[in-house]
Design a protein around this motif. Sequence first.
Motif, mmCIF file in Angstrom:
data_model
loop_
_atom_site.group_PDB
_atom_site.id
_atom_site.type_symbol
_atom_site.label_atom_id
_atom_site.label_comp_id
_atom_site.label_asym_id
_atom_site.label_seq_id
_atom_site.Cartn_x
_atom_site.Cartn_y
_atom_site.Cartn_z
ATOM 1 N N ARG A 112 -0.167 -17.311 123.654
ATOM 2 C CA ARG A 112 0.406 -18.387 122.859
ATOM 3 C C ARG A 112 1.331 -17.891 121.748
ATOM 4 N N PHE A 113 1.345 -16.606 121.478
ATOM 5 C CA PHE A 113 2.227 -16.070 120.441
ATOM 6 C C PHE A 113 3.015 -14.899 121.036
ATOM 7 N N PRO A 114 4.011 -15.194 121.849
ATOM 8 C CA PRO A 114 4.748 -14.114 122.519
ATOM 9 C C PRO A 114 5.628 -13.332 121.549
ATOM 10 N N ILE A 115 5.555 -12.022 121.659
ATOM 11 C CA ILE A 115 6.357 -11.114 120.846
ATOM 12 C C ILE A 115 7.289 -10.330 121.765
ATOM 13 N N GLY A 116 8.512 -10.158 121.336
ATOM 14 C CA GLY A 116 9.458 -9.343 122.078
ATOM 15 C C GLY A 116 9.608 -7.976 121.439
ATOM 16 N N CYS A 117 10.083 -7.026 122.226
ATOM 17 C CA CYS A 117 10.365 -5.679 121.725
ATOM 18 C C CYS A 117 11.825 -5.361 122.010
ATOM 19 N N GLY A 136 20.241 -8.278 120.915
ATOM 20 C CA GLY A 136 18.813 -8.322 121.197
ATOM 21 C C GLY A 136 18.169 -9.636 120.818
ATOM 22 N N VAL A 137 18.503 -10.145 119.643
ATOM 23 C CA VAL A 137 17.925 -11.415 119.205
ATOM 24 C C VAL A 137 18.373 -12.543 120.127
ATOM 25 N N GLU A 138 19.636 -12.531 120.515
ATOM 26 C CA GLU A 138 20.138 -13.564 121.421
ATOM 27 C C GLU A 138 19.362 -13.564 122.734
ATOM 28 N N GLN A 139 19.007 -12.373 123.221
ATOM 29 C CA GLN A 139 18.269 -12.247 124.475
ATOM 30 C C GLN A 139 16.833 -12.728 124.345
ATOM 31 N N LEU A 140 16.198 -12.454 123.202
ATOM 32 C CA LEU A 140 14.756 -12.642 123.076
ATOM 33 C C LEU A 140 14.325 -13.885 122.302
ATOM 34 N N ARG A 141 15.222 -14.467 121.522
ATOM 35 C CA ARG A 141 14.768 -15.499 120.592
ATOM 36 C C ARG A 141 14.271 -16.766 121.272
ATOM 37 N N HIS A 142 14.705 -17.035 122.476
ATOM 38 C CA HIS A 142 14.299 -18.272 123.154
ATOM 39 C C HIS A 142 12.913 -18.174 123.790
ATOM 40 N N ILE A 143 12.411 -16.948 123.918
ATOM 41 C CA ILE A 143 11.105 -16.775 124.564
ATOM 42 C C ILE A 143 10.063 -16.131 123.658
ATOM 43 N N CYS A 144 10.480 -15.691 122.465
ATOM 44 C CA CYS A 144 9.566 -14.953 121.595
ATOM 45 C C CYS A 144 9.485 -15.593 120.212
ATOM 46 N N ARG A 145 8.324 -15.494 119.608
ATOM 47 C CA ARG A 145 8.110 -16.032 118.260
ATOM 48 C C ARG A 145 8.191 -14.941 117.200
ATOM 49 N N ALA A 146 8.432 -13.719 117.656
ATOM 50 C CA ALA A 146 8.651 -12.584 116.760
ATOM 51 C C ALA A 146 9.276 -11.473 117.595
ATOM 52 N N ILE A 147 9.970 -10.564 116.934
ATOM 53 C CA ILE A 147 10.592 -9.435 117.635
ATOM 54 C C ILE A 147 10.290 -8.148 116.884
ATOM 55 N N LEU A 148 9.835 -7.151 117.622
ATOM 56 C CA LEU A 148 9.660 -5.800 117.086
ATOM 57 C C LEU A 148 10.937 -5.025 117.349
ATOM 58 N N PHE A 149 11.504 -4.451 116.298
ATOM 59 C CA PHE A 149 12.708 -3.632 116.415
ATOM 60 C C PHE A 149 12.311 -2.159 116.331
ATOM 61 N N GLN A 150 12.653 -1.420 117.372
ATOM 62 C CA GLN A 150 12.294 -0.007 117.452
ATOM 63 C C GLN A 150 13.555 0.823 117.643
ATOM 64 N N VAL A 151 13.747 1.813 116.792
ATOM 65 C CA VAL A 151 14.865 2.728 116.979
ATOM 66 C C VAL A 151 14.474 3.769 118.024
ATOM 67 N N ALA A 152 15.463 4.499 118.520
ATOM 68 C CA ALA A 152 15.215 5.398 119.654
ATOM 69 C C ALA A 152 15.210 6.872 119.273
ATOM 70 N N ASP A 153 15.155 7.163 117.971
ATOM 71 C CA ASP A 153 15.239 8.570 117.569
ATOM 72 C C ASP A 153 14.056 9.016 116.716
ATOM 73 N N GLN A 154 12.874 8.431 116.975
ATOM 74 C CA GLN A 154 11.639 8.868 116.314
ATOM 75 C C GLN A 154 10.740 9.514 117.377
ATOM 76 N N PRO A 155 10.943 10.784 117.683
ATOM 77 C CA PRO A 155 10.240 11.402 118.820
ATOM 78 C C PRO A 155 8.742 11.539 118.644
ATOM 79 N N LEU A 156 8.233 11.417 117.416
ATOM 80 C CA LEU A 156 6.796 11.565 117.204
ATOM 81 C C LEU A 156 6.066 10.223 117.118
ATOM 82 N N LEU A 157 6.800 9.141 117.322
ATOM 83 C CA LEU A 157 6.190 7.817 117.321
ATOM 84 C C LEU A 157 5.201 7.699 118.476
#
Length: 199
Positions: free
Chosen positions: A5-10, A88-109
């Motif tokens: 009931r609370f879909p989140i996008g990444c 990204g928001v345009e792609q996900l906002r219609h199906i998600c109630r929140a979005i997690l933003f992740q950068v791609a240069d944190q190799p130890l995450l």
Amino acid sequence: MQSDRFPIGCLVMAAGNATRFGTNKLSAEVGGKSLIRRALEAVPAEKFAAVAVVTQYDEVATLAQTFGFTCIRNRHPEWGVSHTVHLGVEQLRHICRAILFQVADQPLLRRQSVAALVDDYLAHPDTIVAMGHGGVRGNPCIFPADCFPALMALTGDTGGSAVIRQQPARLRLFEVDSAELLDADTPDALRMMPPGAST
């Protein structure tokens, strides 16, 4: 993937020109794995209703598809990080109630940490939740749907930090080890990463 009931996008942001690095840093390796592979492996897909990767690079698009993630092409990376956010928001906002933003240069995450960040947000869905250490904010960061208009209004090389500055009282930090927040903006920073690092 999550479909409750609370879909989140990444949104994995992998479209930058990496001017400080000098080359496409996403193909650079730490411990035998490229930065982009590490970033995608750190995504706990089961936590999300959808995962999208914004990129200008063919090799990133191909890899994203092998993970089963949606690829969004950024044809204008010179427009700055705000354009990646918009796509990204345009792609996900219609199906998600929140979005997690992740950068791609944190190799130890770590994947486990990203999953725990999502759980923390679900317990506090009116906040903006970001990973942090010792009171210092880092990435990833989760924005609720009421922040989407402000994210879509960003311009130039400006990201979600500008939205947080507009409403700092909403920010909640989720404590992680400081190493997970390290980014590889330069070749020297990459060389300082522990070689045995893993997600």
